[in-house]
Write a protein that holds these residues in place. Structure first.
Motif, mmCIF file in Angstrom:
data_model
loop_
_atom_site.group_PDB
_atom_site.id
_atom_site.type_symbol
_atom_site.label_atom_id
_atom_site.label_comp_id
_atom_site.label_asym_id
_atom_site.label_seq_id
_atom_site.Cartn_x
_atom_site.Cartn_y
_atom_site.Cartn_z
ATOM 1 N N PRO A 176 0.823 -1.216 0.000
ATOM 2 C CA PRO A 176 0.000 0.000 0.000
ATOM 3 C C PRO A 176 0.857 1.265 0.000
ATOM 4 O O PRO A 176 2.031 1.242 0.363
ATOM 5 N N TRP A 177 0.239 2.367 -0.450
ATOM 6 C CA TRP A 177 0.872 3.673 -0.345
ATOM 7 C C TRP A 177 0.614 4.254 1.036
ATOM 8 O O TRP A 177 -0.439 4.049 1.628
ATOM 9 N N ASP A 178 1.595 4.980 1.540
ATOM 10 C CA ASP A 178 1.404 5.861 2.683
ATOM 11 C C ASP A 178 1.387 7.296 2.179
ATOM 12 O O ASP A 178 1.933 7.598 1.106
ATOM 13 N N LEU A 179 0.774 8.162 2.940
ATOM 14 C CA LEU A 179 0.716 9.579 2.589
ATOM 15 C C LEU A 179 1.811 10.320 3.354
ATOM 16 O O LEU A 179 1.878 10.247 4.584
ATOM 17 N N MET A 180 2.701 10.984 2.631
ATOM 18 C CA MET A 180 3.780 11.754 3.246
ATOM 19 C C MET A 180 3.455 13.240 3.143
ATOM 20 O O MET A 180 3.203 13.752 2.045
ATOM 21 N N LEU A 181 3.453 13.920 4.304
ATOM 22 C CA LEU A 181 3.093 15.332 4.389
ATOM 23 C C LEU A 181 4.175 16.120 5.096
ATOM 24 O O LEU A 181 4.938 15.567 5.903
ATOM 25 N N ARG A 182 4.217 17.412 4.802
ATOM 26 C CA ARG A 182 5.058 18.274 5.612
ATOM 27 C C ARG A 182 4.397 18.434 6.979
ATOM 28 O O ARG A 182 3.170 18.411 7.098
ATOM 29 N N ALA A 183 5.202 18.605 7.989
ATOM 30 C CA ALA A 183 4.684 18.595 9.361
ATOM 31 C C ALA A 183 3.646 19.685 9.625
ATOM 32 O O ALA A 183 2.810 19.535 10.519
ATOM 33 N N ASP A 184 3.669 20.791 8.865
ATOM 34 C CA ASP A 184 2.705 21.868 9.096
ATOM 35 C C ASP A 184 1.498 21.787 8.168
ATOM 36 O O ASP A 184 0.696 22.724 8.104
ATOM 37 N N HIS A 185 1.344 20.674 7.440
ATOM 38 C CA HIS A 185 0.183 20.511 6.563
ATOM 39 C C HIS A 185 -1.096 20.453 7.391
ATOM 40 O O HIS A 185 -1.094 19.976 8.533
ATOM 41 N N ALA A 186 -2.178 20.917 6.807
ATOM 42 C CA ALA A 186 -3.452 20.959 7.531
ATOM 43 C C ALA A 186 -3.914 19.574 7.972
ATOM 44 O O ALA A 186 -4.627 19.450 8.983
ATOM 45 N N LEU A 187 -3.516 18.539 7.254
ATOM 46 C CA LEU A 187 -3.927 17.173 7.600
ATOM 47 C C LEU A 187 -2.865 16.416 8.382
ATOM 48 O O LEU A 187 -3.057 15.244 8.705
ATOM 49 N N ALA A 188 -1.740 17.064 8.661
ATOM 50 C CA ALA A 188 -0.673 16.413 9.425
ATOM 51 C C ALA A 188 -1.182 16.035 10.811
ATOM 52 O O ALA A 188 -1.934 16.776 11.442
ATOM 53 N N GLY A 189 -0.777 14.887 11.276
ATOM 54 C CA GLY A 189 -1.191 14.420 12.585
ATOM 55 C C GLY A 189 -2.345 13.446 12.546
ATOM 56 O O GLY A 189 -2.609 12.749 13.533
ATOM 57 N N ARG A 190 -3.061 13.366 11.437
ATOM 58 C CA ARG A 190 -4.151 12.409 11.320
ATOM 59 C C ARG A 190 -3.586 11.024 10.974
ATOM 60 O O ARG A 190 -2.648 10.902 10.197
ATOM 61 N N ARG A 191 -4.183 9.999 11.524
ATOM 62 C CA ARG A 191 -3.693 8.641 11.276
ATOM 63 C C ARG A 191 -4.143 8.142 9.909
ATOM 64 O O ARG A 191 -3.439 7.385 9.252
ATOM 65 N N HIS A 192 -5.344 8.557 9.464
ATOM 66 C CA HIS A 192 -5.872 8.124 8.181
ATOM 67 C C HIS A 192 -6.399 9.324 7.415
ATOM 68 O O HIS A 192 -7.042 10.209 7.990
ATOM 69 N N VAL A 193 -6.094 9.349 6.116
ATOM 70 C CA VAL A 193 -6.549 10.433 5.248
ATOM 71 C C VAL A 193 -7.057 9.812 3.951
ATOM 72 O O VAL A 193 -6.455 8.875 3.424
ATOM 73 N N ALA A 194 -8.171 10.358 3.446
ATOM 74 C CA ALA A 194 -8.708 9.909 2.157
ATOM 75 C C ALA A 194 -8.157 10.779 1.037
ATOM 76 O O ALA A 194 -7.920 11.980 1.227
ATOM 77 N N LEU A 195 -7.958 10.180 -0.133
ATOM 78 C CA LEU A 195 -7.445 10.941 -1.263
ATOM 79 C C LEU A 195 -8.370 12.098 -1.627
ATOM 80 O O LEU A 195 -7.922 13.145 -2.117
ATOM 81 N N GLU A 196 -9.667 11.925 -1.346
ATOM 82 C CA GLU A 196 -10.620 12.980 -1.667
ATOM 83 C C GLU A 196 -10.377 14.247 -0.848
ATOM 84 O O GLU A 196 -10.842 15.336 -1.216
ATOM 85 N N GLN A 197 -9.665 14.124 0.239
ATOM 86 C CA GLN A 197 -9.352 15.282 1.074
ATOM 87 C C GLN A 197 -8.148 16.067 0.555
ATOM 88 O O GLN A 197 -7.818 17.123 1.096
ATOM 89 N N LEU A 198 -7.506 15.566 -0.482
ATOM 90 C CA LEU A 198 -6.265 16.163 -0.972
ATOM 91 C C LEU A 198 -6.485 16.808 -2.336
ATOM 92 O O LEU A 198 -7.330 16.377 -3.128
ATOM 93 N N ASP A 199 -5.703 17.821 -2.600
ATOM 94 C CA ASP A 199 -5.710 18.487 -3.905
ATOM 95 C C ASP A 199 -4.669 17.807 -4.789
ATOM 96 O O ASP A 199 -3.470 17.793 -4.462
ATOM 97 N N ALA A 200 -5.132 17.207 -5.903
ATOM 98 C CA ALA A 200 -4.212 16.466 -6.774
ATOM 99 C C ALA A 200 -3.071 17.340 -7.262
ATOM 100 O O ALA A 200 -1.949 16.858 -7.490
ATOM 101 N N GLY A 201 -3.307 18.628 -7.439
ATOM 102 C CA GLY A 201 -2.255 19.510 -7.923
ATOM 103 C C GLY A 201 -1.138 19.730 -6.931
ATOM 104 O O GLY A 201 -0.068 20.234 -7.301
#
Length: 330
Positions: A176-201
């Motif tokens: 599976p893929w994991d989601l890698m974010l910068r620590a100050d991202h709005a979704l940082a800290g969440r254990r699970h994130v849906a692709l629909e919550q992300l901007d593809a760009g």
């Protein structure tokens, strides 16, 4: 030396005949040499004469209490020793074929998989394939498959893709893929994130997962980068946004400052890894055992999912993807 330069009489001399001559020289007696070589003294004498006639010169002085070589025989006996030594080396080299993969498996692995899977493989490999060496090459999947087809590699681990005629493939596991974010991202800290919550760009994507390019100018799909996972993390730190990274790399990537990782919600977000090899290679049983070892390792690593038994069978990929299979996460 050209074969045409060897006389017919010398060509009729066998390695056994030369070994009998060597035994006479070593023992200094026809009777002792005959006992050691399990042949009658008369039979031994006949075979030595056969060699002498083929060479056109006597090898030994007969009649004394001890059989000794003639002056010319001493020189020829050195050459006989060399011939028998070369034959022994030839036999030893041939016997090395009994070792798995003929003594070496040249394995190609994508750079985004090798550093994270191979530490689990290095230890068990010599236990399962004693005497065989595992030689590793990292690269892009398409380049690795090309090298496999050209004979530079013996096997390749790679996602499903087109393969040339004569290449066989066995599906192994799903990562599976994991989601890698910068620590100050709005979704940082969440254990699970849906692709629909992300901007593809905002995505920074691995080039090896988009070898066929992106539709349009690619801007709406994010930035495709031909870099290592560590460099991909550095780009996320510099630019923000996010990247999809293979789950086996989670531990190493999570240790990078200003990076956080989350799991993706929903099934099917990841990549399949298959084992490719040339159908003509002589080590089919060894490849089958190697595939089984990789499946065993996949079962021991919680982040990986072994493919269903009905799917994990030998298939051919001749110019197109096998029916019912597709790449995921692209």
């Amino acid at each position: 030396m050209q074969h045409s330069m060897i006389s017919l009489t010398l060509a009729a001399v066998s390695l056994r005949d030369l070994a009998l001559v060597q035994a006479v020289h070593r023992h200094g007696s026809f009777n002792s040499a005959a006992r050691a070589m399990h042949i009658s003294p008369s039979g031994l004498s006949h075979q030595v004469q056969k060699v002498e006639q083929a060479l056109g010169t006597p090898l030994f002085e007969r009649g004394g209490r001890k059989i000794v070589p003639t002056a010319g025989g001493k020189r020829l006996l050195l050459q006989i020793d060399a011939v028998l030594g070369a034959a022994e080396l030839l036999q030893q080299t041939a016997r090395s074929g009994a070792v798995a993969f003929g003594g070496e498996l040249r394995l190609g692995v994508p750079a985004s998989l090798g550093p994270y899977l191979l530490p689990h493989l290095i230890g068990p490999f010599p236990q399962h394939f004693p005497g065989a060496r595992l030689s590793l090459s990292e690269g892009k999947p398409r380049g690795l498959l090309r090298r496999l087809h050209e004979g530079e590699l013996d096997a390749v681990l790679a996602p499903p893709m087109q393969a040339a005629s004569g290449i066989a493939v066995r599906p192994l596991f799903f990562e599976p893929w994991d989601l890698m974010l910068r620590a100050d991202h709005a979704l940082a800290g969440r254990r699970h994130v849906a692709l629909e919550q992300l901007d593809a760009g905002d995505a920074t994507l691995m080039a090896e997962n988009h070898a066929d390019g992106m539709p349009g100018d690619g801007a709406e799909h994010g930035h495709v980068q031909d870099v290592s996972l560590e460099s991909l993390a550095a780009l996320v730190v510099l630019r923000g946004g996010y990247a999809l990274v293979p789950a086996l790399a989670r531990e190493r990537l999570a240790s990078i400052p200003d990076i956080t990782l989350a799991k993706l919600k929903g099934p099917g977000q990841g990549r399949e890894i298959d084992l490719y090899w040339r159908e003509a290679m002589p080590w089919r049983e060894d490849i089958a055992a190697f595939g089984h070892l990789l499946l065993t390792l996949a079962g021991q690593l919680p982040v990986l999912r072994k493919l269903a038994p009905a799917k994990a069978v030998e298939k051919k990929t001749v110019g197109k993807k096998s029916a019912g299979r597709k790449s995921v996460g692209k």
